[in-house]
Design a protein around this motif. Structure first.
Motif, PDB file in Angstrom:
ATOM      1  N   GLU A 199       4.798   7.457  -2.330  1.00  0.00           N
ATOM      2  CA  GLU A 199       5.194   6.200  -1.705  1.00  0.00           C
ATOM      3  C   GLU A 199       5.723   6.408  -0.283  1.00  0.00           C
ATOM      4  O   GLU A 199       6.505   7.333  -0.031  1.00  0.00           O
ATOM      5  CB  GLU A 199       6.253   5.474  -2.539  1.00  0.00           C
ATOM      6  N   TRP A 200       5.292   5.522   0.604  1.00  0.00           N
ATOM      7  CA  TRP A 200       5.704   5.576   2.006  1.00  0.00           C
ATOM      8  C   TRP A 200       6.171   4.198   2.444  1.00  0.00           C
ATOM      9  O   TRP A 200       5.543   3.192   2.108  1.00  0.00           O
ATOM     10  CB  TRP A 200       4.532   5.989   2.898  1.00  0.00           C
ATOM     11  N   LEU A 201       7.249   4.149   3.212  1.00  0.00           N
ATOM     12  CA  LEU A 201       7.723   2.914   3.820  1.00  0.00           C
ATOM     13  C   LEU A 201       7.578   3.011   5.339  1.00  0.00           C
ATOM     14  O   LEU A 201       8.037   3.988   5.949  1.00  0.00           O
ATOM     15  CB  LEU A 201       9.185   2.644   3.472  1.00  0.00           C
ATOM     16  N   PHE A 202       6.930   2.013   5.937  1.00  0.00           N
ATOM     17  CA  PHE A 202       6.734   1.986   7.387  1.00  0.00           C
ATOM     18  C   PHE A 202       7.429   0.748   7.956  1.00  0.00           C
ATOM     19  O   PHE A 202       7.114  -0.378   7.551  1.00  0.00           O
ATOM     20  CB  PHE A 202       5.248   1.949   7.729  1.00  0.00           C
ATOM     21  N   VAL A 253      -1.344  -1.242  -0.568  1.00  0.00           N
ATOM     22  CA  VAL A 253      -0.582  -1.484   0.661  1.00  0.00           C
ATOM     23  C   VAL A 253      -0.012  -2.891   0.535  1.00  0.00           C
ATOM     24  O   VAL A 253      -0.730  -3.839   0.247  1.00  0.00           O
ATOM     25  CB  VAL A 253      -1.455  -1.313   1.926  1.00  0.00           C
ATOM     26  N   GLU A 254       1.284  -3.023   0.708  1.00  0.00           N
ATOM     27  CA  GLU A 254       1.921  -4.320   0.492  1.00  0.00           C
ATOM     28  C   GLU A 254       3.030  -4.563   1.509  1.00  0.00           C
ATOM     29  O   GLU A 254       3.628  -3.617   2.045  1.00  0.00           O
ATOM     30  CB  GLU A 254       2.484  -4.415  -0.928  1.00  0.00           C
ATOM     31  N   ALA A 255       3.291  -5.831   1.770  1.00  0.00           N
ATOM     32  CA  ALA A 255       4.348  -6.228   2.694  1.00  0.00           C
ATOM     33  C   ALA A 255       5.660  -6.350   1.926  1.00  0.00           C
ATOM     34  O   ALA A 255       5.758  -7.149   0.993  1.00  0.00           O
ATOM     35  CB  ALA A 255       3.994  -7.545   3.361  1.00  0.00           C
ATOM     36  N   TYR A 291       9.746   5.557   9.721  1.00  0.00           N
ATOM     37  CA  TYR A 291       9.080   5.604   8.421  1.00  0.00           C
ATOM     38  C   TYR A 291       9.793   6.578   7.489  1.00  0.00           C
ATOM     39  O   TYR A 291      10.524   7.461   7.935  1.00  0.00           O
ATOM     40  CB  TYR A 291       7.607   5.995   8.571  1.00  0.00           C
ATOM     41  N   GLU A 292       9.546   6.393   6.188  1.00  0.00           N
ATOM     42  CA  GLU A 292      10.155   7.238   5.170  1.00  0.00           C
ATOM     43  C   GLU A 292       9.113   7.578   4.113  1.00  0.00           C
ATOM     44  O   GLU A 292       8.354   6.703   3.693  1.00  0.00           O
ATOM     45  CB  GLU A 292      11.318   6.505   4.494  1.00  0.00           C
ATOM     46  N   ASN A 293       9.092   8.818   3.689  1.00  0.00           N
ATOM     47  CA  ASN A 293       8.278   9.245   2.551  1.00  0.00           C
ATOM     48  C   ASN A 293       9.216   9.255   1.344  1.00  0.00           C
ATOM     49  O   ASN A 293       9.913  10.224   1.081  1.00  0.00           O
ATOM     50  CB  ASN A 293       7.698  10.621   2.823  1.00  0.00           C
ATOM     51  N   THR A 316       8.091  -4.625   7.334  1.00  0.00           N
ATOM     52  CA  THR A 316       8.111  -3.407   6.519  1.00  0.00           C
ATOM     53  C   THR A 316       6.893  -3.384   5.605  1.00  0.00           C
ATOM     54  O   THR A 316       6.593  -4.379   4.935  1.00  0.00           O
ATOM     55  CB  THR A 316       9.387  -3.304   5.664  1.00  0.00           C
ATOM     56  N   VAL A 317       6.193  -2.259   5.593  1.00  0.00           N
ATOM     57  CA  VAL A 317       4.992  -2.082   4.782  1.00  0.00           C
ATOM     58  C   VAL A 317       5.196  -0.900   3.843  1.00  0.00           C
ATOM     59  O   VAL A 317       5.703   0.149   4.263  1.00  0.00           O
ATOM     60  CB  VAL A 317       3.755  -1.830   5.670  1.00  0.00           C
ATOM     61  N   LYS A 318       4.799  -1.069   2.588  1.00  0.00           N
ATOM     62  CA  LYS A 318       4.845   0.039   1.626  1.00  0.00           C
ATOM     63  C   LYS A 318       3.419   0.437   1.258  1.00  0.00           C
ATOM     64  O   LYS A 318       2.598  -0.416   0.923  1.00  0.00           O
ATOM     65  CB  LYS A 318       5.610  -0.335   0.365  1.00  0.00           C
ATOM     66  N   MET A 319       3.138   1.732   1.351  1.00  0.00           N
ATOM     67  CA  MET A 319       1.849   2.265   0.917  1.00  0.00           C
ATOM     68  C   MET A 319       2.051   3.232  -0.230  1.00  0.00           C
ATOM     69  O   MET A 319       3.006   4.023  -0.226  1.00  0.00           O
ATOM     70  CB  MET A 319       1.134   2.990   2.062  1.00  0.00           C
ATOM     71  N   THR A 320       1.148   3.150  -1.201  1.00  0.00           N
ATOM     72  CA  THR A 320       1.148   4.084  -2.325  1.00  0.00           C
ATOM     73  C   THR A 320      -0.167   4.838  -2.311  1.00  0.00           C
ATOM     74  O   THR A 320      -1.245   4.223  -2.237  1.00  0.00           O
ATOM     75  CB  THR A 320       1.298   3.333  -3.656  1.00  0.00           C
ATOM     76  N   THR A 321      -0.075   6.151  -2.357  1.00  0.00           N
ATOM     77  CA  THR A 321      -1.282   6.983  -2.334  1.00  0.00           C
ATOM     78  C   THR A 321      -1.632   7.455  -3.739  1.00  0.00           C
ATOM     79  O   THR A 321      -0.823   7.348  -4.670  1.00  0.00           O
ATOM     80  CB  THR A 321      -1.094   8.192  -1.414  1.00  0.00           C
ATOM     81  N   ASP A 322      -2.828   8.000  -3.897  1.00  0.00           N
ATOM     82  CA  ASP A 322      -3.315   8.421  -5.209  1.00  0.00           C
ATOM     83  C   ASP A 322      -2.789   9.789  -5.624  1.00  0.00           C
ATOM     84  O   ASP A 322      -3.232  10.359  -6.613  1.00  0.00           O
ATOM     85  CB  ASP A 322      -4.838   8.421  -5.247  1.00  0.00           C
ATOM     86  N   GLY A 323      -1.839  10.306  -4.867  1.00  0.00           N
ATOM     87  CA  GLY A 323      -1.216  11.603  -5.131  1.00  0.00           C
ATOM     88  C   GLY A 323      -0.542  12.059  -3.858  1.00  0.00           C
ATOM     89  O   GLY A 323      -0.573  11.355  -2.841  1.00  0.00           O
TER      90      GLY A 323
END
Length: 510
Positions: free
Chosen positions: A99-102, A144-146, A92-94, A151-158
């Motif tokens: 934004e995070w990539l898993f 959260v999106e494919a 994974y990558e921050n 590979t999944v990308k998540m975006t947090t509120d901060g």
């Protein structure tokens, strides 16, 4: 003071006499498949409480978490030191503050034979965000999106200091998208990618599992596992001694020395982050008075309570947050002081006899603790009742706020998650049983959750703890010592401070 000591001695003697009587007569647990260490590939586990659900999204109970860890997998899990480590994630990558990539492990299969892909992750997390019992563990996730199949990308509120910890929670388990789309009832048909497949649930008696031969880490050595629900602590001990069960999850503290002296059995002890309290409903008359809560807090003798309820196998707790976690402190916390308790009661302006309290308990340990509390509070004029309730009813009753007081607990792998679950107003109706609704506390918890630097986060967390000690929304009682007992011919048994056991690592000695 003499009368109080006499009552406490009577409580302790009554507990010992009751246990002696119980140990003299065997109770049939209905199990006859204990292994006796003969190299078999089955396991019978005794547990105190029945899970409220086999699904991962509609509860926040420890009893349910045990079941969920067998059946489901999550993106991350906690290791021996309670750090989040990849489970379904390969790398994974921050990539930015938000934004995070898993990148997922490939070749993972669900129990229905389908392959686990990024679409399943997106569907599971998106669905979990709609579930009130667990959405506090994914509330920071905006999207959260494919990106591709794995590979999944998540975006947090901060910036998020807790995302990876949150992704360890059973409430973020990954299930097949197709089943979610078709409205599958995961309580009745639990399908995940965990080491064990669900077989049968006999309500009130047992739950049966079988090894998942296509488990991505390799098929477990234990091929058949049955969890027996045995509420009575001494009956669990007797069943283990008789070979009717092979392991006890919740060991009766009064039986610990007896188990430890038996060469055929092993007693495992481990410090924990689990803290147990007298929960006080801050919305109820009398208990909405801060001075009354401080009076109750100061009147309870934790040393006596730990002796009577836990046979001395726990650490008395005074602070509102668990010892050993980042930001924990006893600063501002009450200590046992009956005179001070009476001063708080006088300052409250209330007649102690008018404070209505019924303490809900869901097991024998809690009931023994409640009996000590009942005796202690009578010293300052507060009379309380003790009410027994099964776990499922206890959980729904306290979540709905239909109670005055209750003995409960909470376990978490990090301080922010603990604070969000126990004290944040967004957890009212779920795990915030005191129903504390304090904007300043909420703001500090939110600030800590967004503070990635651990040193800076510790400062904020300590401030939250000090303010909670001042508010005294509930009464901390003790911090658990986890006890597990099992047949000495089992190997690979280990737990962490969160109480987790990797059953896929357990086997019988050759």
């Amino acid at each position: 003071m003499t009368n109080r000591k006499t009552r406490l001695l009577s409580l302790l003697l009554a507990s010992v006499m009751t246990l002696a009587l119980l140990s003299g007569c065997s109770k049939d647990t209905g199990s006859s498949s204990g292994n006796g260490g003969e190299g078999k590939d089955s396991l019978v586990v005794a547990t105190m409480s029945e899970t409220p659900s086999m699904g991962p999204y509609d509860h926040n109970a420890v009893a349910g978490d045990y079941m969920n860890q067998l059946v489901y997998s999550s993106l991350f899990e906690t290791d021996a030191d309670l750090n989040p480590v990849p489970e379904l994630v390969d790398t994974y990558e921050n990539t930015s503050d938000t934004e995070w990539l898993f990148h997922l492990k490939q070749g993972v299969k669900f129990h229905d034979g389908s392959d686990l892909t990024s679409e399943d992750v997106v569907a599971s997390i998106t669905y979990a965000k709609t579930c009130p019992e667990v959405n506090l563990y994914n509330g920071s996730i905006l999207t959260v999106e494919a990106v591709d199949e794995y590979t999944v990308k998540m975006t947090t509120d901060g910036p998020s200091a807790t995302l990876l910890y949150d992704l360890c929670h059973h409430g973020n388990s990954i299930v097949p998208k197709e089943l979610l789309d078709n409205g599958n009832d995961f309580n009745e048909n639990p399908i995940g990618s965990g080491p064990y497949k669900f077989v049968e649930w006999k309500r009130g008696d047992s739950i049966q599992f079988e090894a998942f031969e296509d488990f991505y880490e390799g098929a477990p050595s234990i091929k058949s596992m049955t969890w027996k629900i045995i509420p009575e602590g001494s009956s669990r001990t007797i069943a283990l001694e008789a070979g009717e069960v092979d392991m006890i999850i919740e060991v009766e503290a009064m039986d610990a020395e007896r188990i430890e002296s038996n060469s055929d059995l092993t007693l495992l002890k481990h410090d924990s982050t689990a803290i147990n309290w007298l929960m006080l409903n801050n919305e109820k008359p009398g208990l909405d008075n801060q001075n009354v809560r401080h009076a109750i807090n100061s009147a309870i003798n934790r040393d006596d309570l730990v002796t009577v309820a836990m046979n001395g196998m726990a650490t008395p707790a005074y602070s509102s947050t668990p010892l050993g976690m980042l930001g924990s402190t006893d600063e501002g916390a009450d200590t046992f002081d009956v005179k001070k308790a009476q001063e708080y009661m006088d300052a409250s302006g209330m007649d102690p006899a008018s404070v209505e309290m019924s303490i809900i308990c869901s097991n024998d340990t809690k009931k023994r603790a409640a009996e000590v509390i009942q005796s202690n509070l009578s010293e300052i004029g507060i009379n309380c009742e003790i009410e027994s309730m099964d776990l499922a009813t206890y959980l729904s009753t306290t979540a709905e706020g239909n109670f005055t007081a209750s003995i409960g607990g909470y376990s978490s792998s990090d301080m922010v998650s603990y604070l969000v679950g126990v004290y944040h107003s967004k957890s009212i109706g779920a795990s915030n049983k005191t129903r504390l609704n304090n904007p300043e506390i909420d703001a500090l918890i939110d600030e800590a959750a967004a503070t990635v630097d651990s040193a800076a986060r510790e400062v904020v967390l300590k401030e939250v703890t000090v303010q909670l000690n001042e508010l005294c929304p509930q009464v901390s009682l003790y911090q658990d010592l986890y006890l597990r007992a099992y047949n000495a011919n089992l190997e690979g048994v280990d737990i962490n401070a969160g109480g987790n056991i990797r059953f896929q690592d357990i086997s019988w000695k050759a």
